[in-house]
Design a protein around this motif. Structure first.
Motif, mmCIF file in Angstrom:
data_model
loop_
_atom_site.group_PDB
_atom_site.id
_atom_site.type_symbol
_atom_site.label_atom_id
_atom_site.label_comp_id
_atom_site.label_asym_id
_atom_site.label_seq_id
_atom_site.Cartn_x
_atom_site.Cartn_y
_atom_site.Cartn_z
ATOM 1 N N TRP A 1 13.291 3.979 3.201
ATOM 2 C CA TRP A 1 13.494 3.665 4.620
ATOM 3 C C TRP A 1 13.755 4.912 5.458
ATOM 4 O O TRP A 1 13.993 4.808 6.657
ATOM 5 N N ALA A 2 13.771 6.091 4.835
ATOM 6 C CA ALA A 2 14.071 7.323 5.557
ATOM 7 C C ALA A 2 12.910 7.709 6.466
ATOM 8 O O ALA A 2 11.763 7.375 6.207
ATOM 9 N N SER B 1 10.607 -4.708 -0.416
ATOM 10 C CA SER B 1 9.889 -5.966 -0.659
ATOM 11 C C SER B 1 8.657 -5.746 -1.522
ATOM 12 O O SER B 1 8.360 -6.552 -2.415
ATOM 13 N N ALA B 2 7.921 -4.665 -1.277
ATOM 14 C CA ALA B 2 6.699 -4.417 -2.048
ATOM 15 C C ALA B 2 7.021 -4.141 -3.513
ATOM 16 O O ALA B 2 6.353 -4.679 -4.421
ATOM 17 N N THR B 3 8.037 -3.330 -3.774
ATOM 18 C CA THR B 3 8.398 -3.020 -5.155
ATOM 19 C C THR B 3 8.901 -4.261 -5.880
ATOM 20 O O THR B 3 8.596 -4.486 -7.055
ATOM 21 N N MET B 4 9.661 -5.101 -5.193
ATOM 22 C CA MET B 4 10.156 -6.321 -5.818
ATOM 23 C C MET B 4 9.026 -7.317 -6.087
ATOM 24 O O MET B 4 9.072 -8.065 -7.062
ATOM 25 N N SER B 5 8.006 -7.340 -5.238
ATOM 26 C CA SER B 5 6.853 -8.206 -5.492
ATOM 27 C C SER B 5 6.105 -7.772 -6.751
ATOM 28 O O SER B 5 5.656 -8.606 -7.543
ATOM 29 N N ALA B 6 5.981 -6.454 -6.938
ATOM 30 C CA ALA B 6 5.347 -5.954 -8.167
ATOM 31 C C ALA B 6 6.212 -6.250 -9.382
ATOM 32 O O ALA B 6 5.688 -6.588 -10.456
ATOM 33 N N THR B 7 7.528 -6.155 -9.241
ATOM 34 C CA THR B 7 8.414 -6.461 -10.357
ATOM 35 C C THR B 7 8.335 -7.922 -10.747
ATOM 36 O O THR B 7 8.354 -8.267 -11.934
ATOM 37 N N ALA B 8 8.235 -8.805 -9.744
ATOM 38 C CA ALA B 8 8.119 -10.236 -10.034
ATOM 39 C C ALA B 8 6.810 -10.587 -10.717
ATOM 40 O O ALA B 8 6.705 -11.647 -11.340
ATOM 41 N N ALA B 9 5.812 -9.715 -10.616
ATOM 42 C CA ALA B 9 4.554 -9.920 -11.322
ATOM 43 C C ALA B 9 4.554 -9.305 -12.712
ATOM 44 O O ALA B 9 3.539 -9.384 -13.418
ATOM 45 N N VAL C 1 22.721 -8.244 -1.381
ATOM 46 C CA VAL C 1 21.484 -7.515 -1.626
ATOM 47 C C VAL C 1 20.467 -7.963 -0.586
ATOM 48 O O VAL C 1 20.210 -9.162 -0.441
ATOM 49 N N LEU C 2 19.898 -7.016 0.141
ATOM 50 C CA LEU C 2 18.906 -7.303 1.166
ATOM 51 C C LEU C 2 17.547 -6.796 0.701
ATOM 52 O O LEU C 2 17.418 -5.638 0.293
ATOM 53 N N THR C 3 16.562 -7.670 0.758
ATOM 54 C CA THR C 3 15.178 -7.306 0.448
ATOM 55 C C THR C 3 14.431 -7.176 1.759
ATOM 56 O O THR C 3 14.222 -8.174 2.464
ATOM 57 N N LEU C 4 14.032 -5.960 2.093
ATOM 58 C CA LEU C 4 13.444 -5.666 3.397
ATOM 59 C C LEU C 4 12.167 -4.869 3.215
ATOM 60 O O LEU C 4 11.996 -4.145 2.229
ATOM 61 N N PRO C 5 11.240 -4.975 4.176
ATOM 62 C CA PRO C 5 10.071 -4.081 4.149
ATOM 63 C C PRO C 5 10.484 -2.661 4.453
ATOM 64 O O PRO C 5 11.369 -2.409 5.281
ATOM 65 N N SER C 6 9.846 -1.716 3.799
ATOM 66 C CA SER C 6 10.219 -0.309 3.978
ATOM 67 C C SER C 6 9.758 0.255 5.312
ATOM 68 O O SER C 6 10.168 1.373 5.666
ATOM 69 N N LEU C 7 8.941 -0.454 6.062
ATOM 70 C CA LEU C 7 8.468 0.013 7.364
ATOM 71 C C LEU C 7 9.318 -0.511 8.518
ATOM 72 O O LEU C 7 8.877 -0.494 9.658
#
Length: 528
Positions: A527-528, A183-191, A150-156
């Motif tokens: 990422w599209a 990465s942004a969505t996972m940061s919100a999930t971790a909160a 599983v890779l956590t990457l920025p969408s940009l």
């Protein structure tokens, strides 16, 4: 007693009441060495990598923190026979004999750049391969390719860079599939949030991503990030170490070591809580003793502590620079947040502004987050939520306010005949005291959910997060198939061109037994 009798005894001898066993049965040698307080690690557990421009974090799913964090630098590129690691002052720990350009000064310490014109993608693939081998062989102690990745990457992330990363992993290891998580969505999930405004003050750029119900609604970015802050701090230390102590003489050349400057930035960089420096912050006469920029191995020097807030103020807040003079991707951090909230619908804006999550290396600077929230609140008080502004609009507003004041004063001085003819007992209705319109739908929902907490909306509030890696670990442990599930054979045949534009999962069909996670094709989603 034999093993079979032991098993029969454990099945028949049951306690009279339910209870929780004190310790799980099994061989203790199979317990995970990375999380001693927890239980066993299943061989099918996924391995999560969070890849950034300067760091790689890796660990097993279900853990609250990564097992290892690896950085990139010239030491990682050292080959056989290269003894620079044992030379005093090597790899940017001290000072360089000749001043170095600011861009070349940081080039050896980053994995990639968003501007790919000067990036060697083959070198990036070799660095990634070396980091993965070191992670698996020295920290995770497992075979690469035997577990899900599983890779956590920025969408940009640029597509050529993403393609090189996936190609390097698929061609050099036998991963059956790779899951990508934002990465942004996972940061919100971790909160613990479903909707949030994630502000990532990273290395190359700062991003503000609005997430509503786990979906990225909009993303804005700015080049004012830790890279420019490090360069500005390097110029400041170079000027303090020179005889004339003038930053104008330094210009774009830096003579201090990178690791030395990074250590000073990590320990002493701070943000003034208010834009006006007078009467705020620590004592202006306070000094700190740090290793000398000219000779950090032997000498020390005293520097006013207030000087370490100047690079943060100049880079992240851009004082004295008008908004019209900055490009769209060069906005200050408060203006970046304000513009992101301005593009959202009112309901999403009210939800996201009450759930602001700061992540990234820059978010650890003392006083930065409080200062950003104050600046954004001041922008809202000044401009409201209207994107239209300018000198002409301000003059029109002032003219309307003057007309309103003059009409009110004239109305009090010269009452109309209708007012004088009305009886003294008759009172005019006050609009503020009128009863609000009853919403029967809202009342019904409140009666059904009496114990449900009232969501907080419309106020600026910060929420702490455990980070993107912890969020990815939580989501992966739930065994939920991600939106971006890239299979090995399909990627090696078509590459990123094999991805479809449909970002929605297929609707499950009861007759054919098709689940929502089953797909005949894959998509890049965000990422599209």
């Amino acid at each position: 007693m034999s093993v079979s009798s032991n098993l029969r005894y454990s099945q028949t001898a049951r306690p009279s009441s339910p209870h929780t066993p004190q310790q799980r049965s099994g061989n203790a040698s199979f317990a995970s060495t990375t999380s001693p307080g927890s239980s066993f690690r299943n061989e099918d557990d996924a391995i999560i990598f969070e890849i950034g421009a300067r760091w790689i974090r890796a660990g097993f799913e279900g853990n609250s923190s990564p097992d290892c964090t690896l950085g990139f630098g010239p030491e990682g590129s050292r080959r056989l026979g290269d003894y620079r690691g044992w030379i005093q002052g090597a790899y940017g720990s001290g000072t360089s004999s000749q001043p170095v350009n600011a861009e070349d000064w940081v080039r050896d310490y980053e994995l990639w750049r968003h501007d790919l014109r000067d990036v060697d993608l083959g070198l990036v693939e070799d660095k990634v391969e070396r980091a993965f081998r070191e992670t698996y062989n020295q920290h995770l102690l497992t075979d690469a390719g035997s577990s899900r990745l599983v890779l956590t990457l920025p969408s940009l992330m640029p597509h050529p860079l993403l393609s090189s990363l996936l190609l390097s992993l698929f061609s050099r290891w036998r991963f059956p599939s790779i899951t990508l998580l934002s990465s942004a969505t996972m940061s919100a999930t971790a909160a613990g949030l479903r909707s949030a405004l994630v502000v990532d003050i990273g290395w190359a750029e700062s991003t503000a991503t609005a997430i509503y119900e786990y979906r990225e609604v909009t993303t804005n970015r700015s080049t004012r990030a830790m890279k420019r802050l490090m360069q500005e701090m390097g110029r400041l230390l170079t000027a303090l170490g020179s005889d004339n102590a003038s930053e104008e003489v330094v210009k774009d050349n830096i003579s201090v070591g990178f690791t030395y400057c990074e250590e000073v930035t990590t320990r002493f960089a701070w943000c003034n809580p208010q834009r006006e420096a007078s009467g705020a912050g620590p004592d202006p006469d306070r000094t700190v003793s740090i290793p000398s920029p000219t000779n950090p191995e032997k000498d020390f020097c005293d520097i006013p502590f207030a000087r370490f807030s100047e690079p943060v103020e100049k880079v992240l807040f851009a004082p004295g620079v008008e908004d019209c003079e900055m490009d769209d991707e060069e906005k200050s951090i408060p203006l970046l947040l304000y513009n992101t909230l301005l593009t959202l619908p009112p309901d999403a804006r009210g939800t996201c502004m009450s759930r602001i999550v700061f992540v990234g290396g820059g978010s650890r600077i003392p006083g930065l987050r409080q200062r950003v929230l104050k600046e954004v609140s001041a922008l809202v008080d000044q401009h409201g939520w209207s994107p239209v502004r300018g000198k002409v609009l301000e003059r029109q507003r002032q003219r309307l306010e003057q007309m309103k004041i003059s009409s009110q004063s004239n109305g009090k001085a010269q009452p109309t005949n209708r007012d004088t003819a009305s009886s003294p007992d008759e009172e005019k209705p006050d609009p503020s005291q009128e009863e609000p319109e009853i919403d029967f739908v809202e009342q019904k929902l409140r009666r059904q959910n009496k114990d449900a907490p009232v969501p907080i909306q419309g106020v600026f509030r910060e929420v702490e997060s455990l980070g993107a890696w912890a969020g990815a670990s939580l989501v992966t442990s739930l065994k939920i198939r991600g939106m971006v599930e890239i299979e090995r054979e399909k990627f090696l045949q078509h590459g990123l061109a094999g991805a479809t534009r449909d970002s929605e999962p297929p609707v499950p069909d009861r007759r054919s037994g098709l689940r929502a996670g089953d797909r005949s094709s894959w998509t890049l989603a965000g990422w599209a």
